[in-house]
Write a protein that holds these residues in place. Structure first.
Motif, mmCIF file in Angstrom:
data_model
loop_
_atom_site.group_PDB
_atom_site.id
_atom_site.type_symbol
_atom_site.label_atom_id
_atom_site.label_comp_id
_atom_site.label_asym_id
_atom_site.label_seq_id
_atom_site.Cartn_x
_atom_site.Cartn_y
_atom_site.Cartn_z
ATOM 1 N N LEU A 387 0.822 -1.217 0.000
ATOM 2 C CA LEU A 387 0.000 0.000 0.000
ATOM 3 C C LEU A 387 0.850 1.259 0.000
ATOM 4 C CD1 LEU A 387 -2.842 -1.046 2.473
ATOM 5 C CD2 LEU A 387 -2.822 -1.129 -0.025
ATOM 6 N N ARG A 388 1.967 1.219 0.732
ATOM 7 C CA ARG A 388 2.860 2.390 0.729
ATOM 8 C C ARG A 388 3.439 2.627 -0.658
ATOM 9 N NH1 ARG A 388 4.517 0.375 5.834
ATOM 10 N NH2 ARG A 388 6.283 -0.691 4.855
ATOM 11 N N ALA A 389 3.830 1.529 -1.326
ATOM 12 C CA ALA A 389 4.381 1.652 -2.673
ATOM 13 C C ALA A 389 3.336 2.185 -3.644
ATOM 14 C CB ALA A 389 4.912 0.300 -3.147
ATOM 15 N N GLY A 390 2.108 1.694 -3.509
ATOM 16 C CA GLY A 390 1.045 2.181 -4.385
ATOM 17 C C GLY A 390 0.764 3.646 -4.177
ATOM 18 N N LEU A 391 0.747 4.069 -2.920
ATOM 19 C CA LEU A 391 0.501 5.477 -2.620
ATOM 20 C C LEU A 391 1.633 6.354 -3.139
ATOM 21 C CD1 LEU A 391 -1.530 7.319 -1.209
ATOM 22 C CD2 LEU A 391 -0.219 7.046 0.901
ATOM 23 N N ALA A 392 2.864 5.878 -2.975
ATOM 24 C CA ALA A 392 4.012 6.650 -3.460
ATOM 25 C C ALA A 392 4.002 6.775 -4.979
ATOM 26 C CB ALA A 392 5.309 5.996 -2.994
ATOM 27 N N GLY A 393 3.374 5.819 -5.662
ATOM 28 C CA GLY A 393 3.324 5.852 -7.118
ATOM 29 C C GLY A 393 2.275 6.782 -7.682
ATOM 30 N N LEU A 394 1.410 7.312 -6.828
ATOM 31 C CA LEU A 394 0.401 8.262 -7.295
ATOM 32 C C LEU A 394 1.014 9.647 -7.475
ATOM 33 C CD1 LEU A 394 -2.773 7.504 -5.102
ATOM 34 C CD2 LEU A 394 -2.387 6.876 -7.486
ATOM 35 N N PRO A 395 0.653 10.370 -8.531
ATOM 36 C CA PRO A 395 1.092 11.767 -8.661
ATOM 37 C C PRO A 395 0.612 12.572 -7.454
ATOM 38 C CG PRO A 395 0.136 10.979 -10.719
ATOM 39 C CD PRO A 395 -0.146 9.929 -9.688
ATOM 40 N N ARG A 396 1.381 13.581 -7.072
ATOM 41 C CA ARG A 396 1.064 14.363 -5.881
ATOM 42 C C ARG A 396 -0.356 14.933 -5.930
ATOM 43 N NH1 ARG A 396 4.092 16.498 -1.937
ATOM 44 N NH2 ARG A 396 5.989 15.836 -3.003
ATOM 45 N N GLU A 397 -0.770 15.372 -7.120
ATOM 46 C CA GLU A 397 -2.092 15.998 -7.217
ATOM 47 C C GLU A 397 -3.240 15.014 -7.018
ATOM 48 O OE1 GLU A 397 -0.609 15.151 -11.471
ATOM 49 O OE2 GLU A 397 0.196 15.909 -9.568
ATOM 50 N N LEU A 398 -2.928 13.701 -7.051
ATOM 51 C CA LEU A 398 -3.955 12.690 -6.838
ATOM 52 C C LEU A 398 -3.943 12.135 -5.409
ATOM 53 C CD1 LEU A 398 -3.765 10.680 -10.195
ATOM 54 C CD2 LEU A 398 -5.295 12.573 -9.575
ATOM 55 N N ARG A 399 -3.031 12.599 -4.594
ATOM 56 C CA ARG A 399 -2.987 12.205 -3.184
ATOM 57 C C ARG A 399 -3.721 13.266 -2.378
ATOM 58 N NH1 ARG A 399 3.173 11.357 -2.132
ATOM 59 N NH2 ARG A 399 3.507 11.967 -4.294
ATOM 60 N N LEU A 400 -5.014 13.105 -2.255
ATOM 61 C CA LEU A 400 -5.861 14.119 -1.640
ATOM 62 C C LEU A 400 -6.132 13.780 -0.177
ATOM 63 C CD1 LEU A 400 -8.445 14.611 -4.523
ATOM 64 C CD2 LEU A 400 -6.236 15.740 -4.173
ATOM 65 N N GLY A 401 -5.924 14.749 0.690
ATOM 66 C CA GLY A 401 -6.165 14.543 2.109
ATOM 67 C C GLY A 401 -4.986 13.854 2.787
ATOM 68 N N PRO A 402 -5.124 13.592 4.081
ATOM 69 C CA PRO A 402 -4.034 12.980 4.865
ATOM 70 C C PRO A 402 -3.939 11.467 4.654
ATOM 71 C CG PRO A 402 -5.894 13.370 6.286
ATOM 72 C CD PRO A 402 -6.293 13.921 4.946
ATOM 73 N N VAL A 403 -3.827 11.051 3.389
ATOM 74 C CA VAL A 403 -3.855 9.610 3.109
ATOM 75 C C VAL A 403 -2.624 8.895 3.665
ATOM 76 C CG1 VAL A 403 -5.387 9.720 1.117
ATOM 77 C CG2 VAL A 403 -2.950 10.142 0.804
ATOM 78 N N ALA A 404 -1.449 9.541 3.593
ATOM 79 C CA ALA A 404 -0.234 8.907 4.113
ATOM 80 C C ALA A 404 -0.322 8.710 5.617
ATOM 81 C CB ALA A 404 0.991 9.739 3.749
ATOM 82 N N ALA A 405 -0.837 9.724 6.320
ATOM 83 C CA ALA A 405 -0.984 9.623 7.772
ATOM 84 C C ALA A 405 -2.011 8.560 8.140
ATOM 85 C CB ALA A 405 -1.387 10.982 8.351
ATOM 86 N N ARG A 406 -3.103 8.498 7.366
ATOM 87 C CA ARG A 406 -4.130 7.486 7.623
ATOM 88 C C ARG A 406 -3.565 6.078 7.450
ATOM 89 N NH1 ARG A 406 -8.293 6.779 10.445
ATOM 90 N NH2 ARG A 406 -8.804 8.970 9.982
ATOM 91 N N LEU A 407 -2.778 5.879 6.400
ATOM 92 C CA LEU A 407 -2.170 4.571 6.146
ATOM 93 C C LEU A 407 -1.165 4.226 7.240
ATOM 94 C CD1 LEU A 407 -1.635 2.092 4.431
ATOM 95 C CD2 LEU A 407 -0.103 3.476 3.001
ATOM 96 N N ARG A 408 -0.378 5.194 7.679
ATOM 97 C CA ARG A 408 0.623 4.959 8.724
ATOM 98 C C ARG A 408 -0.054 4.566 10.035
ATOM 99 N NH1 ARG A 408 3.249 9.014 7.654
ATOM 100 N NH2 ARG A 408 2.309 10.520 9.085
ATOM 101 N N LEU A 409 -1.130 5.253 10.406
ATOM 102 C CA LEU A 409 -1.853 4.942 11.632
ATOM 103 C C LEU A 409 -2.458 3.544 11.560
ATOM 104 C CD1 LEU A 409 -2.987 5.894 14.352
ATOM 105 C CD2 LEU A 409 -4.946 6.856 13.110
ATOM 106 N N TRP A 410 -3.033 3.206 10.427
ATOM 107 C CA TRP A 410 -3.618 1.878 10.223
ATOM 108 C C TRP A 410 -2.562 0.791 10.387
ATOM 109 C CZ3 TRP A 410 -2.367 -1.547 6.234
ATOM 110 C CH2 TRP A 410 -3.223 -2.639 6.045
ATOM 111 N N SER A 411 -1.384 1.009 9.794
ATOM 112 C CA SER A 411 -0.305 0.021 9.845
ATOM 113 C C SER A 411 0.239 -0.131 11.259
ATOM 114 C CB SER A 411 0.815 0.424 8.881
ATOM 115 O OG SER A 411 1.885 -0.482 8.942
ATOM 116 N N GLN A 412 0.433 0.985 11.968
ATOM 117 C CA GLN A 412 0.997 0.937 13.318
ATOM 118 C C GLN A 412 0.078 0.209 14.287
ATOM 119 O OE1 GLN A 412 1.729 5.087 14.086
ATOM 120 N NE2 GLN A 412 3.780 5.050 13.170
#
Length: 595
Positions: A387-412
């Protein structure tokens, strides 16, 4: 709190004729800084049958020097060990006890040897004063403790207290691991201490993340000076070897002590060490023959039983070795441990004509349980990385909202729970019983008549039987309608492909090239199906993340976009499967395996 230090060193023999050459100018060495002399007193612990020593592991409680405490040394590679250190305490720290649990299992840890070392130390430094390596000249007095060897001072018990310092420094280290400190305050017990041996050795150890090229350069200088590598990998190994026939050893008090202290290597001999008894050193030609023999490939198994047991023995060894790695949270350790459990279970099921399944099936059930427990942490690890790799592969303009933080919290959150659960499993009685049952099976294997036959026919038939099972599942998956039904069928085929691959790998040493090539083909099928299954799990997780984001008032657009990409990836794997399967199932190799 435990600290781990990577120890990269070389050890060398030294005697009265050894002269240490000048090391300045070697690989950037500009000076030798004299660090003086220190006396180290260490008691080593092991099981009565020395299970730790058999695996090159040392556990000791040491006083003196700047790193007094409990030390556990775990082998990494020849000349490389990880030393896990914990502060000096009366009892063996639980963390260190846990790290050796897979080796000792239910056996007690008791003192097996005491070493008193007089260490003279120099530091090799650059012109700027940066430390590169340490050179230690160690004068060692070693005594075996317990195990029924002829005790020190037999018939002269009244002298025991008088020689306690000579035997144990200030410490009569002769207690169980949980009473070490108390033992150090007591005089030596004459009925538990053997006669001892002395020797002198040289150690050269890199400082920090130093360049191993420096050790190679020192090797060349030492070789030119006639200084040979040590014959033992550790002081404990030498102590146990040289006190094995302790009943014939000369009493320590009849031997002269090593006189004087080691001086700066550029000017002084390293020698003058005296021993009660010094075994005859092997000739260089004999050492060379032994080295070549140890590096040679293992012989081709003569029977199916030999082949299957060799494979099982290797997987059990891997399972045991990875236990401390998992506890230390080393990269990929959970995955590799899970693979070992699956390979074992697969071997039991595939080679039922060699090993009686009435004996192996109960163990297989326990291996399935352990693989499932390991899978909680491993599946989280793989899924989070995907999931981290998939998110990193998205263009910045398509990463809307705190998606990285949400994924990190879910994983932790998932990691915390799975990690605690896994450690509880490794500490539990059920895991310990599984290890005991595996060792019992290897000690007395339940062989069937086919085990005595040459390996080609029974092992080839087993691989092909598993292949036919896989072929049926692939056919069913390709015929299933798209959606959950096909996903489940492909997952079932993936597990069957893994079993064929493992069966072929086990047959490799006996059947040679055809089995090894067949295993590689099955691995390709397994990988494709595995990537498809990872996509199925990723889509489930992405939907959960989108729901959580929505509930928190965050947008779910990015998670939905990743969901679509995973759906496309799964469809691509499904389109690739027929061609991959066609290549993997060509009949040529199967004919060579006996089909």
């Amino acid at each position: 709190m435990a600290d781990t230090v990577r120890e990269i060193e070389r050890k060398y023999e030294a005697d009265g004729s050894t002269e240490l050459p000048d090391l300045t100018g070697v690989a950037g060495v500009a000076a030798l800084a004299d660090q003086g002399t220190v006396v180290l007193s260490a008691t080593y612990y092991d099981t009565p049958d020395q299970r730790l020593a058999a695996d090159g592991i040392t556990l000791r409680r040491r006083t003196g020097g700047g790193d007094a405490g409990w030390h556990l040394k775990l082998p990494v590679a020849p000349g490389v060990r990880d030393e896990v250190r914990m502060p000096l305490a009366e009892r063996l720290p639980r963390k260190l006890a846990a790290l050796v649990r897979s080796r000792v299992r239910g056996a007690p840890l008791t003192p097996v040897a005491h070493l008193r070392t007089r260490r003279t130390l120099w530091v090799l430094e650059t012109a700027g004063g940066e430390p590169l390596a340490e050179v230690a000249v160690d004068d060692v007095v070693a005594h075996r403790l317990g195990d029924g060897a002829v005790p020190y001072g037999t018939g002269e018990a009244t002298c025991a207290a008088d020689v306690a310092y000579e035997i144990h420094g200030d410490a009569g280290d002769v207690a169980h691991a949980n009473g070490a400190a108390e033992a150090e305050r007591r005089p030596a017990q004459p009925d538990r201490v053997t006669t001892g041996v002395r020797w002198r050795e040289i150690e050269v150890e890199l400082v920090g993340d130093g360049d191993a090229g420096l050790l190679d350069a020192v090797d060349e200088i030492f070789a030119a000076a006639g200084i040979r590598p040590a014959g033992s990998a550790s002081k404990l190994a030498r102590a146990l070897a040289e006190t094995a026939d302790a009943g014939r050893a000369t009493d320590i008090r009849t031997v002269k002590k090593t006189s004087g202290t080691a001086k700066k290597p550029t000017k002084t001999r390293a020698g003058a060490a005296t021993t009660e008894r010094r075994p005859k050193k092997p000739k260089a030609s004999e050492q060379s023959k032994k080295a070549k023999k140890s590096k040679s490939a293992p012989p081709t198994p003569r029977t199916a039983g030999d082949a299957v047991l060799a494979y099982i023995r290797e997987q059990v060894r891997t399972l045991v070795e990875l236990d401390p790695a998992v506890r230390r949270d080393l990269p990929d350790s959970v995955h590799q441990m899970r693979v070992a459990t699956r390979r074992l279970r697969s071997a039991f099921r595939s080679y039922g004509t060699v090993l009686d399944r009435s004996a192996t099936d109960p163990i297989g059930d326990e291996l399935k349980w352990l693989a499932g427990e390991l899978g909680v942490d491993r599946d989280r690890e793989v899924l989070a990385a995907r999931l981290r790799a998939g998110l990193a592969g998205l263009p910045r303009e398509l990463r809307l909202g705190p998606v990285a933080a949400r994924l990190r919290l879910w994983s932790q959150r998932r990691r915390l729970g799975s990690r605690q659960t896994l450690l509880a499993v490794l500490d539990g009685a059920r895991h310990l019983a599984l290890l005991e049952s595996l060792h019992a099976l290897l000690a007395d294997p339940p062989l069937r008549p086919a085990a005595a036959r040459p390996p080609a026919r029974p092992m080839g038939k087993a691989v092909l039987k598993d292949y036919r099972r896989l072929a049926g599942r692939v056919e069913a998956a390709l015929a299933a309608p798209a959606g959950p039904e096909r996903d489940e069928a492909l997952h079932s085929a993936r597990k069957a492909a893994k079993r064929v691959r493992y069966a072929a790998e086990a047959a490799g040493p006996a059947l040679g090239g055809p089995a090894k090539k067949f295993a590689k083909r099955m691995k390709r099928v397994q990988q494709l199906l595995g990537d498809h299954q990872d996509s199925v799990l990723a889509r489930e997780a992405l939907r959960d993340l989108a729901v959580q984001a929505h509930g928190a008032g965050e947008g779910g657009f990015s998670f939905g976009l990743l969901y679509g990409r995973e759906e496309a990836a799964a469809a691509a794997r499904e389109r690739e499967l027929p061609e991959v399967w066609r290549k993997a199932s060509r009949p040529g190799l199967r004919r060579k395996l006996g089909g």
